[in-house]
Design an enzyme around this catalytic site. Structure first.
Site, PDB file in Angstrom:
ATOM      1  N   TRP A  99      52.625  57.263  64.291  1.00 47.11           N
ATOM      2  CA  TRP A  99      53.469  58.267  63.612  1.00 47.11           C
ATOM      3  C   TRP A  99      53.074  58.412  62.155  1.00 47.11           C
ATOM      4  CZ3 TRP A  99      55.094  61.026  67.257  1.00 47.11           C
ATOM      5  CH2 TRP A  99      55.552  60.470  68.450  1.00 47.11           C
ATOM      6  N   ASP A 144      60.251  58.046  57.477  1.00 43.14           N
ATOM      7  CA  ASP A 144      60.517  58.483  58.840  1.00 43.14           C
ATOM      8  C   ASP A 144      61.293  57.343  59.496  1.00 43.14           C
ATOM      9  OD1 ASP A 144      60.491  59.092  61.524  1.00 43.14           O
ATOM     10  OD2 ASP A 144      58.305  59.222  61.709  1.00 43.14           O
ATOM     11  N   LYS A 176      66.022  58.950  69.472  1.00 38.76           N
ATOM     12  CA  LYS A 176      65.864  57.506  69.641  1.00 38.76           C
ATOM     13  C   LYS A 176      67.225  56.823  69.472  1.00 38.76           C
ATOM     14  CE  LYS A 176      61.397  58.390  69.825  1.00 38.76           C
ATOM     15  NZ  LYS A 176      60.668  58.878  68.666  1.00 38.76           N
TER      16      LYS A 176
HETATM   17  C1  LIG Z   1      59.484  59.664  68.309  1.00 37.17           C
HETATM   18  C2  LIG Z   1      59.055  59.574  66.908  1.00 37.17           C
HETATM   19  C3  LIG Z   1      58.563  60.692  66.207  1.00 37.17           C
HETATM   20  C4  LIG Z   1      58.367  62.043  66.848  1.00 37.17           C
HETATM   21  O1  LIG Z   1      59.569  62.708  66.932  1.00 37.17           O
HETATM   22  P1  LIG Z   1      59.653  64.199  67.503  1.00 37.17           P
HETATM   23  O2  LIG Z   1      61.098  64.500  67.301  1.00 37.17           O
HETATM   24  O3  LIG Z   1      59.211  64.164  68.922  1.00 37.17           O
HETATM   25  O4  LIG Z   1      58.773  65.069  66.671  1.00 37.17           O
HETATM   26  C5  LIG Z   1      58.210  60.531  64.891  1.00 37.17           C
HETATM   27  N1  LIG Z   1      58.329  59.345  64.290  1.00 37.17           N
HETATM   28  C6  LIG Z   1      58.793  58.244  64.927  1.00 37.17           C
HETATM   29  C7  LIG Z   1      58.915  56.951  64.196  1.00 37.17           C
HETATM   30  C8  LIG Z   1      59.168  58.331  66.254  1.00 37.17           C
HETATM   31  O5  LIG Z   1      59.630  57.249  66.899  1.00 37.17           O
END
Ligand SMILES: *Cc1c(COP(=O)(O)O)cnc(C)c1O
Length: 359
Positions: A101, A168, A192
């Site tokens: 990511w 993030d 998540k």
């Molecule tokens: C799942 C995830 C993403 C991607 O998220 P989307 O909503 O599918 O774009 C980005 N960063 C992390 C840490 C993730 O676990």
């Protein structure tokens, strides 16, 4: 029989939230209408959105210096929106590369300014969180991925710097208290630890905006969504509603402070099962970096041929979603806020029984 859901995302939500969400699809608050068929400008939905924003402020201790936004495009759109809105072409931002990511965030940010990789754990396929690197004081911001969903590493402490952090937090938002004041921005895809797929949460310090020279398309400009309270266009009504219900649930549990012992106890069940096992081993090399949200493990080399057999044993014990990400292999138990201890124990039991049979 309820399946123990270890999926990395979309992921488990509290059973009570599922029941409330299901009822609101049939009849929202006794209105005779479904949550799926009401206007995003109707009073009942505006109240949902306001409660969602206020719960973010309350649960994470977010001051009014920050705007709380609910956006579409997932966390992945935040990879470019952050840089596009905050970084000028001639400015530099630092990124800590702890996995897939972060790597994607770096790639997108490079379209908008100078990006330096401050530290990376790529040398070992991201099996640890880098430590002891320098952070130049003149960076515009430092970006990190607080929890690495795929590799199972998590920042236990955020880098010490006066440069604003951007994180993030898709896979560990609301799992612990945060020093929000150190962040220029926090973002998270909902699917998540917060709600269903379809919405991303963005917490933006208002004074870092409005300083870039480029023209930002209306929909990609945070200020648009701040000015219109996340309703410039039709927001994702149902994902916001379910995220709000999940935040209510976190509050009922005692807030993010109460999530910490809950998550630690659950993670301990899984990590003990790994560490005490004759046939399994953890993937994260520096155990202090182990994620409380995603526990990754593999079969030791001499047992590697049992991969499919363990998947079958887990499935037979109603443990779903345990397969590891293809870039890591092995297994991954995602044990987000809503996962009960009993489910973690169910997986630990299968691991022990399987080891007893094959070791
Ligand atoms: C799942 C995830 C993403 C991607 O998220 P989307 O909503 O599918 O774009 C980005 N960063 C992390 C840490 C993730 O676990």
């Amino acid at each position: 029989m309820k399946v123990h859901n270890f999926s990395a995302g979309p992921a488990i939500l509290p059973a009570s939230v599922m029941a409330e969400a299901a009822e609101a699809v049939r009849d929202f608050n006794g209105s005779g209408l479904s949550i799926l068929e009401i206007s995003h400008r109707s009073k009942p939905f505006v109240a949902v959105l306001e409660e969602a924003v206020s719960l973010v402020h309350e649960l994470l201790g977010v001051s009014d210096d920050y705007a709380v936004l609910f956006l579409t495009g997932g966390a992945s759109s935040q990879f470019y929106m952050t840089a596009m809105n905050i970084l000028n072409d001639n400015e530099t931002a630092g990124y800590i590369n702890t996995g897939a990511w972060s790597t994607k965030a770096i790639k997108e940010a490079k379209n908008f300014g100078n990006i330096v990789e401050l530290a990376s754990s790529k040398d070992t396929n991201f099996s640890y969180i880098p430590k002891g690197y320098d952070i130049p004081a003149d960076l515009k911001y430092v970006h990190l991925t607080s929890n690495n969903t795929i590799f199972g590493t998590q920042f236990q402490e955020f880098p010490a710097t006066d440069v604003p952090l951007i994180a993030d937090m898709s896979s560990d938002i609301f799992s612990r208290p945060l020093p929000v004041d150190r962040f220029g921005m926090i973002y998270a895809g909902a699917q998540k630890n917060m709600g269903p797929a379809g919405v991303a949460l963005a917490i933006v310090r208002k004074d870092i905006l409005g300083k870039v020279e480029r023209t930002i398309p209306t929909m990609l400009n945070y200020q648009t969504h701040i000015d219109k309270n996340s309703s410039f266009n039709t927001p994702p009504v149902f994902p916001i509603f379910v995220s709000m219900l999940t935040m209510r649930w976190v509050k009922e549990q005692g807030g993010v402070d109460a999530m910490v012992p809950h998550n630690e106890a659950k993670a301990k069940i899984i990590y003990d099962a790994i560490d005490n096992s004759p046939i399994f081993e953890g993937v994260v090399t520096d155990t202090v970096d182990r994620s409380l949200m995603n526990a990754t493990f593999v079969l030791k080399e001499q047992y590697a041929h049992l991969q499919d057999d363990f998947m079958a044993a887990a499935t037979a014990a109603n443990c779903s979603g345990v397969k590891g990400h293809r870039s890591v292999g092995g297994f991954r138990a995602s044990i987000y806020n809503s996962m009960p201890h009993s489910s973690a124990q169910a997986l630990a039991d299968v691991m022990a029984e399987f080891a007893a049979k094959h070791a």
